[in-house]
Design a protein around this motif. Structure first.
Motif, mmCIF file in Angstrom:
data_model
loop_
_atom_site.group_PDB
_atom_site.id
_atom_site.type_symbol
_atom_site.label_atom_id
_atom_site.label_comp_id
_atom_site.label_asym_id
_atom_site.label_seq_id
_atom_site.Cartn_x
_atom_site.Cartn_y
_atom_site.Cartn_z
ATOM 1 N N GLY A 35 0.882 -1.156 0.000
ATOM 2 C CA GLY A 35 0.000 0.000 0.000
ATOM 3 C C GLY A 35 0.922 1.209 0.000
ATOM 4 O O GLY A 35 1.955 1.195 0.676
ATOM 5 N N LEU A 36 0.590 2.236 -0.795
ATOM 6 C CA LEU A 36 1.442 3.427 -0.859
ATOM 7 C C LEU A 36 0.636 4.700 -0.651
ATOM 8 O O LEU A 36 -0.465 4.836 -1.156
ATOM 9 C CB LEU A 36 2.138 3.496 -2.222
ATOM 10 C CG LEU A 36 2.896 2.255 -2.701
ATOM 11 C CD1 LEU A 36 1.971 1.284 -3.417
ATOM 12 C CD2 LEU A 36 4.018 2.645 -3.657
ATOM 13 N N ALA A 47 6.451 9.830 2.681
ATOM 14 C CA ALA A 47 5.880 8.812 1.802
ATOM 15 C C ALA A 47 6.043 7.445 2.458
ATOM 16 O O ALA A 47 7.109 7.138 2.987
ATOM 17 C CB ALA A 47 6.590 8.828 0.453
ATOM 18 N N ALA A 48 4.986 6.672 2.419
ATOM 19 C CA ALA A 48 5.038 5.354 3.053
ATOM 20 C C ALA A 48 4.663 4.219 2.106
ATOM 21 O O ALA A 48 3.796 4.367 1.247
ATOM 22 C CB ALA A 48 4.118 5.332 4.266
ATOM 23 N N VAL A 49 5.355 3.097 2.290
ATOM 24 C CA VAL A 49 5.024 1.880 1.565
ATOM 25 C C VAL A 49 4.919 0.818 2.643
ATOM 26 O O VAL A 49 5.866 0.590 3.395
ATOM 27 C CB VAL A 49 6.125 1.474 0.557
ATOM 28 C CG1 VAL A 49 5.749 0.150 -0.098
ATOM 29 C CG2 VAL A 49 6.292 2.537 -0.512
ATOM 30 N N VAL A 50 3.762 0.210 2.752
ATOM 31 C CA VAL A 50 3.553 -0.828 3.752
ATOM 32 C C VAL A 50 3.221 -2.124 3.015
ATOM 33 O O VAL A 50 2.337 -2.154 2.163
ATOM 34 C CB VAL A 50 2.381 -0.466 4.696
ATOM 35 C CG1 VAL A 50 2.124 -1.597 5.674
ATOM 36 C CG2 VAL A 50 2.698 0.822 5.448
ATOM 37 N N VAL A 101 -0.889 -1.205 -4.491
ATOM 38 C CA VAL A 101 -2.237 -0.656 -4.379
ATOM 39 C C VAL A 101 -2.070 0.841 -4.126
ATOM 40 O O VAL A 101 -1.650 1.264 -3.044
ATOM 41 C CB VAL A 101 -3.010 -1.316 -3.217
ATOM 42 C CG1 VAL A 101 -4.406 -0.725 -3.108
ATOM 43 C CG2 VAL A 101 -3.083 -2.820 -3.434
ATOM 44 N N CYS A 102 -2.406 1.628 -5.152
ATOM 45 C CA CYS A 102 -2.184 3.068 -5.084
ATOM 46 C C CYS A 102 -3.403 3.866 -4.644
ATOM 47 O O CYS A 102 -4.542 3.516 -4.952
ATOM 48 C CB CYS A 102 -1.717 3.558 -6.451
ATOM 49 S SG CYS A 102 -0.307 2.623 -7.096
ATOM 50 N N ASP A 103 -3.137 4.958 -3.961
ATOM 51 C CA ASP A 103 -4.183 5.835 -3.456
ATOM 52 C C ASP A 103 -4.506 6.882 -4.536
ATOM 53 O O ASP A 103 -4.125 8.035 -4.428
ATOM 54 C CB ASP A 103 -3.670 6.512 -2.174
ATOM 55 C CG ASP A 103 -4.777 7.273 -1.477
ATOM 56 O OD1 ASP A 103 -5.938 7.135 -1.857
ATOM 57 O OD2 ASP A 103 -4.469 8.020 -0.533
ATOM 58 N N GLU A 203 -6.920 -2.430 3.278
ATOM 59 C CA GLU A 203 -6.034 -2.424 4.448
ATOM 60 C C GLU A 203 -4.680 -1.825 4.081
ATOM 61 O O GLU A 203 -4.049 -1.134 4.891
ATOM 62 C CB GLU A 203 -5.849 -3.837 4.981
ATOM 63 C CG GLU A 203 -7.036 -4.367 5.763
ATOM 64 C CD GLU A 203 -7.427 -3.434 6.911
ATOM 65 O OE1 GLU A 203 -6.545 -3.091 7.730
ATOM 66 O OE2 GLU A 203 -8.599 -3.065 6.987
ATOM 67 N N THR A 204 -4.255 -2.074 2.864
ATOM 68 C CA THR A 204 -2.970 -1.543 2.410
ATOM 69 C C THR A 204 -2.991 -0.017 2.456
ATOM 70 O O THR A 204 -2.058 0.613 2.949
ATOM 71 C CB THR A 204 -2.711 -2.010 0.961
ATOM 72 O OG1 THR A 204 -3.949 -2.003 0.242
ATOM 73 C CG2 THR A 204 -2.117 -3.397 0.932
ATOM 74 N N THR A 205 -4.074 0.552 1.950
ATOM 75 C CA THR A 205 -4.204 2.003 1.915
ATOM 76 C C THR A 205 -4.299 2.562 3.338
ATOM 77 O O THR A 205 -3.682 3.581 3.661
ATOM 78 C CB THR A 205 -5.478 2.408 1.131
ATOM 79 O OG1 THR A 205 -5.376 1.919 -0.200
ATOM 80 C CG2 THR A 205 -5.664 3.916 1.126
ATOM 81 N N ARG A 206 -5.061 1.903 4.178
ATOM 82 C CA ARG A 206 -5.235 2.375 5.548
ATOM 83 C C ARG A 206 -3.918 2.362 6.320
ATOM 84 O O ARG A 206 -3.584 3.290 7.050
ATOM 85 C CB ARG A 206 -6.285 1.525 6.266
ATOM 86 C CG ARG A 206 -7.652 1.510 5.561
ATOM 87 C CD ARG A 206 -8.689 0.718 6.321
ATOM 88 N NE ARG A 206 -9.186 1.444 7.472
ATOM 89 C CZ ARG A 206 -8.936 1.160 8.732
ATOM 90 N NH1 ARG A 206 -8.204 0.102 9.021
ATOM 91 N NH2 ARG A 206 -9.426 1.888 9.691
#
Length: 250
Positions: A35-36, A47-50, A101-103, A203-206
């Motif tokens: 998720g980014l 910037a976060a990548v989980v 999964v992009c926002d 969940e990735t976005t959250r």
DNA sequence: GCGACAG
DNA sequence: ATCTTGTCGC
């Protein structure tokens, strides 16, 4: 011309890269899904990548980088504002996600090259766009989507199906899913539904949203350009209990 | 012509 | 994106 300075240059980059988007499924179901997201405080950003386990949705890795904006927010050129920092974060990652999964939008973009397409093409990793609101296109006249989770409706723009409105929970506003790269719309929708067992947003976005937002708060003690705070650390603040007040929305 | 416009 | 408390509902 990968780091455009003007609107004209940025549009030229999109026109050039759009031809590289692949709208087909590749590989096997992703074991790692990323998720980014990016959060801002004036000209500073985090910037976060989980990365989550695709099957259990448990977090397996994360990276948060901090830096400064290099491009203003211009509708249609949103990617140029977020891509540099997100790529820096992806490079710091100790894991290789098989799905991004992009926002924001993928093909549901005026030039059919939204953030998800941009990140997908530059990394070669399958990517999908999952946005909270539409940018182009509509689904109203194409049959109202049912109230139940899992209901979908084609997102049509200029007579073209550019994505899908997806109801991820019963009776809540849908989110808008579109192809980014190396995936089909049907598969993108399936991924989004697997990533939304409980809330409206994946969940990735959250997780990424929380991560970059926290990254902004943690001060700026002498940064040297996209410094990273990464690793799999035993989450000190957030634990099991008392996480019921978290709502989606931006 | 005027407004709308991912985050 | 961001400014922002309490409140209604399951």
């Amino acid at each position: 011309m990968e780091q455009p300075t003007t609107v004209a240059q940025a549009i030229a980059v999109q026109e050039e890269l759009r031809g590289l988007v692949e709208c087909v499924d590749v590989g096997t179901p992703p074991q790692y899904v990323a998720g980014l997201d990016v959060a801002y405080d004036g000209d500073r950003l985090a910037a976060a990548v989980v990365v989550l386990d695709g099957a259990t949705l448990a977090e397996v890795d994360r990276v948060v980088v901090r830096g400064e904006t290099t491009f203003p927010y211009v509708p249609g050129l949103f990617a140029f504002r977020e891509v540099p920092a997100l790529l820096a974060a992806l490079e710091q990652l100790g894991t290789t996600p098989e799905l991004l999964v992009c926002d924001g939008q993928g093909l549901a973009h005026p030039r059919r090259f939204g953030l998800a397409c941009h990140l997908g093409v530059l990394t070669g990793i399958p990517a999908i766009g999952a946005a909270k609101t539409t940018f182009v296109g509509s689904h109203g006249s194409h049959g109202e989507l049912a109230r139940e989770r899992g209901a979908t409706a084609e997102l049509v723009d200029d007579g073209e199906v550019v994505g899908a409105a997806v109801r991820t929970q019963d009776g809540i506003k849908p989110i808008y899913v579109s192809v980014g790269h190396r995936v089909t719309l049907a598969t993108a929708v399936a991924h989004v539904l697997r990533l939304t067992p409980r809330y409206r947003l994946p969940e990735t976005t959250r997780r990424a949203d929380r991560a970059c937002r926290d990254g902004l708060s943690d001060g700026w003690a002498g940064w040297g350009g996209f410094l990273a705070d990464s690793g799999v650390e035993p989450s000190p603040t957030s634990s099991a209990a008392g996480e019921e007040a978290a709502e989606d929305e931006g």
